[in-house]
Design an enzyme around this catalytic site. Structure first.
Site, PDB file in Angstrom:
ATOM      1  N   ASN A  10       0.880  -1.196   0.153  1.00  0.00           N
ATOM      2  CA  ASN A  10       0.003  -0.008   0.047  1.00  0.00           C
ATOM      3  C   ASN A  10       0.786   1.074  -0.034  1.00  0.00           C
ATOM      4  OD1 ASN A  10      -1.777   1.983   0.491  1.00  0.00           O
ATOM      5  ND2 ASN A  10      -2.104   1.468   2.442  1.00  0.00           N
ATOM      6  N   TRP A  11       0.924   1.732  -1.156  1.00  0.00           N
ATOM      7  CA  TRP A  11       1.814   3.209  -1.376  1.00  0.00           C
ATOM      8  C   TRP A  11       1.416   4.349  -0.531  1.00  0.00           C
ATOM      9  CZ3 TRP A  11       3.846   2.334  -7.141  1.00  0.00           C
ATOM     10  CH2 TRP A  11       4.357   1.286  -7.032  1.00  0.00           C
ATOM     11  N   LYS A  12       0.078   4.414  -0.216  1.00  0.00           N
ATOM     12  CA  LYS A  12      -0.585   5.490   0.273  1.00  0.00           C
ATOM     13  C   LYS A  12      -0.313   6.789  -0.629  1.00  0.00           C
ATOM     14  CE  LYS A  12       0.192   3.211   4.771  1.00  0.00           C
ATOM     15  NZ  LYS A  12       0.287   3.642   6.153  1.00  0.00           N
ATOM     16  N   HIS A  97      -9.405   1.266   5.421  1.00  0.00           N
ATOM     17  CA  HIS A  97      -7.798   1.342   6.059  1.00  0.00           C
ATOM     18  C   HIS A  97      -8.013   2.301   7.252  1.00  0.00           C
ATOM     19  CE1 HIS A  97      -3.749   2.682   6.608  1.00  0.00           C
ATOM     20  NE2 HIS A  97      -3.479   1.729   5.891  1.00  0.00           N
ATOM     21  N   GLU A  99      -6.571   4.914   8.132  1.00  0.00           N
ATOM     22  CA  GLU A  99      -6.249   6.008   7.891  1.00  0.00           C
ATOM     23  C   GLU A  99      -7.477   6.696   7.180  1.00  0.00           C
ATOM     24  OE1 GLU A  99      -1.365   5.706   7.105  1.00  0.00           O
ATOM     25  OE2 GLU A  99      -2.840   5.867   5.398  1.00  0.00           O
ATOM     26  N   GLU A 169      -4.857  -4.598  11.272  1.00  0.00           N
ATOM     27  CA  GLU A 169      -3.828  -3.529  11.112  1.00  0.00           C
ATOM     28  C   GLU A 169      -3.927  -2.948  12.592  1.00  0.00           C
ATOM     29  OE1 GLU A 169      -4.252  -0.954   7.945  1.00  0.00           O
ATOM     30  OE2 GLU A 169      -5.979  -0.296   8.928  1.00  0.00           O
ATOM     31  N   GLY A 175       2.922   2.596  10.632  1.00  0.00           N
ATOM     32  CA  GLY A 175       3.935   4.153  10.299  1.00  0.00           C
ATOM     33  C   GLY A 175       4.696   4.591  11.356  1.00  0.00           C
ATOM     34  N   SER A 215       3.956  -2.032  10.195  1.00  0.00           N
ATOM     35  CA  SER A 215       5.165  -1.826  10.207  1.00  0.00           C
ATOM     36  C   SER A 215       5.901  -3.083   9.988  1.00  0.00           C
ATOM     37  CB  SER A 215       5.711  -1.289  11.505  1.00  0.00           C
ATOM     38  OG  SER A 215       5.581   0.053  11.745  1.00  0.00           O
ATOM     39  N   GLY A 236       2.955  -1.037   4.085  1.00  0.00           N
ATOM     40  CA  GLY A 236       3.155   0.220   3.970  1.00  0.00           C
ATOM     41  C   GLY A 236       4.281   0.768   3.451  1.00  0.00           C
ATOM     42  N   GLY A 237       5.072   1.405   4.157  1.00  0.00           N
ATOM     43  CA  GLY A 237       6.547   2.137   4.052  1.00  0.00           C
ATOM     44  C   GLY A 237       7.419   1.098   3.382  1.00  0.00           C
TER      45      GLY A 237
END
Length: 255
Positions: A10-12, A97, A99, A169, A175, A215, A236-237
């Site tokens: 997931n590149w957000k 998600h 966020e 999650e 993050g 993470s 994610g990251g």
């Protein structure tokens, strides 16, 4: 037959279309042969989907989107319909998600509507659930999971739950560099599996993929994926760098 791991990046709100194209081109080279051992997907921003779709064609790596509208096409400025995603060869779509829930007020009811729209249209939703740090510290983790599970998946048939991925999650681990221990993650995944069994029966429950997101990185993917009820990862990251994401997947497959 064992389920394949399902690892999605997931590149957000990261990467321009050009940056996304460069990254995916590198990733395709790094993952040659690996797509037969795991389900691998990338979820770029909407603006990069077209470019990335062209590069992924015939590679075995799947394309996902980060969101969709719960509405049919019409006067909904700024929204993206299921049909628009399908036209770009999108197969998976993330809904709910944390966020989106936290910053944009998405409720279980809206997440549920989006999941139904995805399934109705032929997309496969990745439905996210998870607790905040305050909820975990208050001992409410399982209550939150049960509530979000029930609300977000309401009315989804046995046939359609098999086309649905659940992503646990923990919000406090997204993050932040923190992550649930494999044992903590397994505890929630096992509980989620019991909820699936209660709703759909054991045979179907065992087939549903439950990802862990929070993470996940190359250094912990093997240990996390080694847990009996963790069937993959929503990354994610660590999915933003081709070499790092490829290493994460390689390590995960050593479970």
């Amino acid at each position: 037959m064992l389920k394949k791991l399902f690892i999605a990046g997931n590149w957000k709100m990261n990467k321009t279309a050009s940056e996304a194209a460069d990254m995916v081109s590198s990733l395709v080279d790094l993952l040659v042969g690996m797509e037969s051992k795991a389900i691998i997907a990338v979820c770029p921003p909407f603006t990069a989907l077209d470019r990335v779709s062209c590069i992924l064609e015939n590679t075995g790596i799947e394309l996902g989107a980060q969101n969709l509208s719960d509405k049919e096409p019409g006067a909904y400025t700024g929204e993206i319909s299921a049909g628009m995603l399908l036209d770009l060869n999108v197969k998976y779509v993330i809904v709910g998600h944390s966020e989106r829930r936290q910053y944009y007020g998405e409720t279980d009811q809206l997440v549920n509507a989006k999941a139904h729209m995805a399934l109705k249209s032929g997309l496969k939703p990745i439905v996210c659930i998870g607790e905040t740090l305050q909820e975990r510290e208050a001992g409410k983790t399982m209550d939150v999971i049960k509530s979000q599970f029930s609300g977000s998946l309401a009315g989804i048939s046995a046939e359609n739950i098999l086309n649905t991925t659940i992503a646990y999650e923990p919000v406090w681990a997204i993050g932040t560099g923190k992550n649930a221990t494999p044992e903590q993650a397994q505890e929630v995944h096992k509980f989620t599996r019991t909820l699936l069994k209660a709703s759909y029966g054991q045979e179907i429950a065992e087939k549903v993929i439950i990802q862990y997101g929070g993470s996940v990185k190359a250094s912990n993917s093997r240990e996390l994926m080694g847990m009996p009820d963790i069937d993959g990862a929503l990354v994610g990251g660590a999915s933003l760098d081709a070499h790092g994401f490829a290493e994460l997947i390689t390590n995960a497959l050593k479970k």
